[in-house]
Design a protein around this motif. Sequence first.
Motif, PDB file in Angstrom:
ATOM      1  N   ASN A  83      10.415  11.452   5.520  1.00  0.00           N
ATOM      2  CA  ASN A  83       9.284  10.789   4.828  1.00  0.00           C
ATOM      3  C   ASN A  83       8.385  11.390   3.807  1.00  0.00           C
ATOM      4  O   ASN A  83       7.684  12.304   4.393  1.00  0.00           O
TER       5      ASN A  83
ATOM      6  N   GLU B 112      -3.735  15.394  -2.043  1.00  0.00           N
ATOM      7  CA  GLU B 112      -2.325  15.847  -1.702  1.00  0.00           C
ATOM      8  C   GLU B 112      -1.491  15.257  -2.399  1.00  0.00           C
ATOM      9  O   GLU B 112      -1.476  14.112  -2.895  1.00  0.00           O
TER      10      GLU B 112
ATOM     11  N   PHE C   2      14.307   8.627   4.521  1.00  0.00           N
ATOM     12  CA  PHE C   2      15.213   8.442   5.663  1.00  0.00           C
ATOM     13  C   PHE C   2      16.583   8.136   5.251  1.00  0.00           C
ATOM     14  O   PHE C   2      17.269   7.486   6.207  1.00  0.00           O
TER      15      PHE C   2
ATOM     16  N   HIS D 124       1.859   4.483   9.847  1.00  0.00           N
ATOM     17  CA  HIS D 124       2.353   3.854   8.370  1.00  0.00           C
ATOM     18  C   HIS D 124       1.759   2.252   8.382  1.00  0.00           C
ATOM     19  O   HIS D 124       1.311   1.521   9.486  1.00  0.00           O
ATOM     20  N   ALA D 125       1.591   1.761   7.154  1.00  0.00           N
ATOM     21  CA  ALA D 125       1.046   0.537   6.940  1.00  0.00           C
ATOM     22  C   ALA D 125       1.605  -0.625   7.711  1.00  0.00           C
ATOM     23  O   ALA D 125       1.028  -1.617   8.019  1.00  0.00           O
TER      24      ALA D 125
ATOM     25  N   THR E 270       6.695  11.088  10.820  1.00  0.00           N
ATOM     26  CA  THR E 270       7.874  12.005  10.571  1.00  0.00           C
ATOM     27  C   THR E 270       7.611  13.333  10.779  1.00  0.00           C
ATOM     28  O   THR E 270       8.270  14.299  11.337  1.00  0.00           O
TER      29      THR E 270
ATOM     30  N   LEU F  45      -2.658   3.798   5.755  1.00  0.00           N
ATOM     31  CA  LEU F  45      -1.376   3.673   4.662  1.00  0.00           C
ATOM     32  C   LEU F  45      -0.246   4.478   5.153  1.00  0.00           C
ATOM     33  O   LEU F  45       0.800   3.699   5.284  1.00  0.00           O
ATOM     34  N   GLU F  46      -0.166   5.607   4.931  1.00  0.00           N
ATOM     35  CA  GLU F  46       1.081   6.518   5.699  1.00  0.00           C
ATOM     36  C   GLU F  46       0.031   7.335   6.638  1.00  0.00           C
ATOM     37  O   GLU F  46      -0.976   7.685   6.349  1.00  0.00           O
TER      38      GLU F  46
ATOM     39  N   ILE G 147     -10.005   5.438   5.689  1.00  0.00           N
ATOM     40  CA  ILE G 147      -9.441   4.265   5.963  1.00  0.00           C
ATOM     41  C   ILE G 147      -9.086   4.147   7.622  1.00  0.00           C
ATOM     42  O   ILE G 147      -9.392   3.107   8.121  1.00  0.00           O
TER      43      ILE G 147
ATOM     44  N   ASN H 286       0.124  13.540   7.983  1.00  0.00           N
ATOM     45  CA  ASN H 286       0.218  12.826   6.852  1.00  0.00           C
ATOM     46  C   ASN H 286       1.575  11.575   6.825  1.00  0.00           C
ATOM     47  O   ASN H 286       1.263  10.710   6.412  1.00  0.00           O
ATOM     48  N   ASN H 287       2.314  11.766   7.947  1.00  0.00           N
ATOM     49  CA  ASN H 287       3.277  10.600   8.484  1.00  0.00           C
ATOM     50  C   ASN H 287       3.559  10.980   9.736  1.00  0.00           C
ATOM     51  O   ASN H 287       3.612  12.295  10.133  1.00  0.00           O
TER      52      ASN H 287
ATOM     53  N   ASN I  99       1.478   7.275  -1.102  1.00  0.00           N
ATOM     54  CA  ASN I  99       0.921   5.814  -1.185  1.00  0.00           C
ATOM     55  C   ASN I  99       0.164   5.484  -2.334  1.00  0.00           C
ATOM     56  O   ASN I  99       0.066   6.197  -3.149  1.00  0.00           O
TER      57      ASN I  99
ATOM     58  N   ASN J 189      -5.313  13.491   4.167  1.00  0.00           N
ATOM     59  CA  ASN J 189      -6.477  13.597   3.337  1.00  0.00           C
ATOM     60  C   ASN J 189      -7.553  13.017   3.615  1.00  0.00           C
ATOM     61  O   ASN J 189      -7.611  12.215   4.820  1.00  0.00           O
TER      62      ASN J 189
ATOM     63  N   GLN K 258      -7.502   8.913   3.342  1.00  0.00           N
ATOM     64  CA  GLN K 258      -7.078   8.322   4.419  1.00  0.00           C
ATOM     65  C   GLN K 258      -7.637   8.181   5.758  1.00  0.00           C
ATOM     66  O   GLN K 258      -7.419   7.547   6.545  1.00  0.00           O
TER      67      GLN K 258
ATOM     68  N   VAL L 145       0.816  -1.073  -0.027  1.00  0.00           N
ATOM     69  CA  VAL L 145       0.128  -0.150   0.019  1.00  0.00           C
ATOM     70  C   VAL L 145       0.908   1.354  -0.105  1.00  0.00           C
ATOM     71  O   VAL L 145       0.240   2.171  -0.184  1.00  0.00           O
ATOM     72  N   THR L 146       2.168   1.156   0.214  1.00  0.00           N
ATOM     73  CA  THR L 146       2.796   2.260   0.136  1.00  0.00           C
ATOM     74  C   THR L 146       4.425   1.800  -0.059  1.00  0.00           C
ATOM     75  O   THR L 146       4.667   0.843  -0.191  1.00  0.00           O
TER      76      THR L 146
END
Lengths: 392, 392
Positions: free
Chosen positions: A249, A214, A235, B205-206, B83, B213-214, B259, B80-81, A253, B253, B256, A53-54
């Motif tokens: 990061n 996005e 990373f 993260h996945a 990090t 996903l992220e 999800i 969004n993640n 995805n 977004n 996600q 998925v990513t």
Amino acid sequence: MLGNNHALKIASQKKTPKPNNTADSSLYVSRPLLPDLSRLQEYLEQIWASQWVTNNGSLHIELEKRLSNKLKVPTAMLFNNGTIGLMVALKLFDLPSGSDVITTPMTFAATAHSISWNGLKPVFVDVTEDNLTIDPEAVEAAITANTSAILAVHCYGCICDHEALSAIARKHRLKLIYDAAHAFGSTLNGQSIATLGGASVFSFHATKLFNTLEGGLLTSPNAADQETIYLLRNFGIRDEEQVVSVGINGKLNEVQSAIGLLNLELFEDERLKRRALRGRYLEILKGIDGVIVQETPDNVDNSEQYFLVRIDPLVYGKTRDDLKVALEAKKIYARKYFHPICTDYECYREYPIISVRERPYVEKAKKEVLCLPFHSGVENRHLQIVRDVFRR
Amino acid sequence: MLGNNHALKIASQKKTPKPNNTADSSLYVSRPLLPDLSRLQEYLEQIWASQWVTNNGSLHIELEKRLSNKLKVPTAMLFNNGTIGLMVALKLFDLPSGSDVITTPMTFAATAHSISWNGLKPVFVDVTEDNLTIDPEAVEAAITANTSAILAVHCYGCICDHEALSAIARKHRLKLIYDAAHAFGSTLNGQSIATLGGASVFSFHATKLFNTLEGGLLTSPNAADQETIYLLRNFGIRDEEQVVSVGINGKLNEVQSAIGLLNLELFEDERLKRRALRGRYLEILKGIDGVIVQETPDNVDNSEQYFLVRIDPLVYGKTRDDLKVALEAKKIYARKYFHPICTDYECYREYPIISVRERPYVEKAKKEVLCLPFHSGVENRHLQIVRDVFRR
């Protein structure tokens, strides 16, 4: 709990594209291009079945390949958004910490903030009267021993004076980076703008014609940059055994990559519709004293991201703000992009605007610019209203 | 064009969860929890109809509300993640540029890199023998006048010695931030770990049990942090008229977020299955000389993110690497998380590991750790193989 969120939501609603359905007759400045859900469903089934998925999945790789081909550029690397792309672009050139990056104040906040967040200093200079991009003469006036780069913006999709900027960059040994957030698909003298300078960054935010909800893209004319960008985006991990550099990061995805693949099929059709709309706007608005429409030069293939007008209040008799309010009364929501300009922000208020004029032109321009609704959802009835409001 | 991408893809495949379907009998260390596509489709129809696909949309707001409730923490803000969440957490406290942030080398690269990218300096200290989290005595030994914060990691979901760390932070007026990437849903003495210290950052993260996903989440025990985090995540934009601070784009977004809403319904069931799996692993592996299984203390509710064993080669007779290879021969892919440790990276190789021991314990531990496949896709037949390989 979450006491402030209501207020924050109210504030953010103003920033967001809103529906144009039959129940709500409002017309917003942008409308996200979205693929058919049935087509997306096929991709989702494929992603769910693979459980990949990513992390550089097959759709991510496929989209990068297609974008590299479309933009005719050897290095085209996806990001989770354009801002992270800009931050990585600035790192790509290893600019000395604390050095100056010359940029324009007439841009979205991401341009200046990506410089600041990276520990560099934005130095704001004036724009040209011609197309509101960064003024090369002002750039040259702003260069000091501490300058390391120029971050120029193809603002509103207007293309910068690349010839002048690259001569200056060469002469002073500066890196030249383009914020191409508004210029996806543009060419200059037949050359893809994605190949100009050392690197370019595109935005694939929902407000952009080509979008992945996005997202962003970092392009470079150098194939050798791929590995460095790959590491900065993931990373600094080369493989299971080696981490070789600082990186963050920036990965997109697979679901958003699928949306990108589908939207890429829709892109040229939507762009043609917008080009026709630009023609209609020009018919309606040309010849109104004090209303300046931004014409596309012959040597540019326009990205069709924005339709910009400038209102000279002394000639037109009313201000840009008057017009915006009058349109809003008819439920047409134009936007004062890019108001406020960066030097109006609380964090950059003490920063000067370097200019070769007595007064920076951008201070005048910022009060005159208005972006009109620009997408295939704009109908004749809307155009009639715009015409009536502008011509009173 | 894109000449390097093939090689890059090969490298990245090693980093990515792969399918566990009937055709491929390989078993990977993680498997992404994914919602039913039919349920997701309902959300997609809703998002497509609203055309509100990002920028603090209604699903984003709903997910934040549910996460705030689930984690019993007033401030819970999506990213969004993880990090980008860490980078924003470090900015939240306005740490002096160039100051030292004490952290552990036994963590994923994001921890150290988020410190470096923000213009701060990671200072690596040893871990405890007990649970491989940062050693409070080593932290105290590493503090200088230049230290501004401690970034501790609940590594493998093992919870840090919060009492000791918060006493040190208070005594030396340091900020205490937790990288809680592996600890979603954990409690310590009945208290949600999302409320510990000044802020905590989770990864969605996945590879994480609860995933988007992220994605990521920044939590804080202070409701007042919401506005600052909101601004740091969204370009410092307060409203259409005001940009008040430097900020980047950390928004998640709507797709996600959807999800996330669906996976939140699946989370506790998957966690229970993993808890049962942990029990099975313990049955199989306990009592093997030289194989140390990481037990969950009574006062901790485990996130069930990883199942960690440590192999003492002098007692067991073979090394961790031998075991990994033997499992791979049976298509079972364990991972040497977190190998390499940060001080093995090319960019941090010259950084010392501060320890109160003669030799940092982490240098021993890094050669002994192995994370076994840990998700509801692990079947009895896999466990039998693991048992046979470990017991030979």
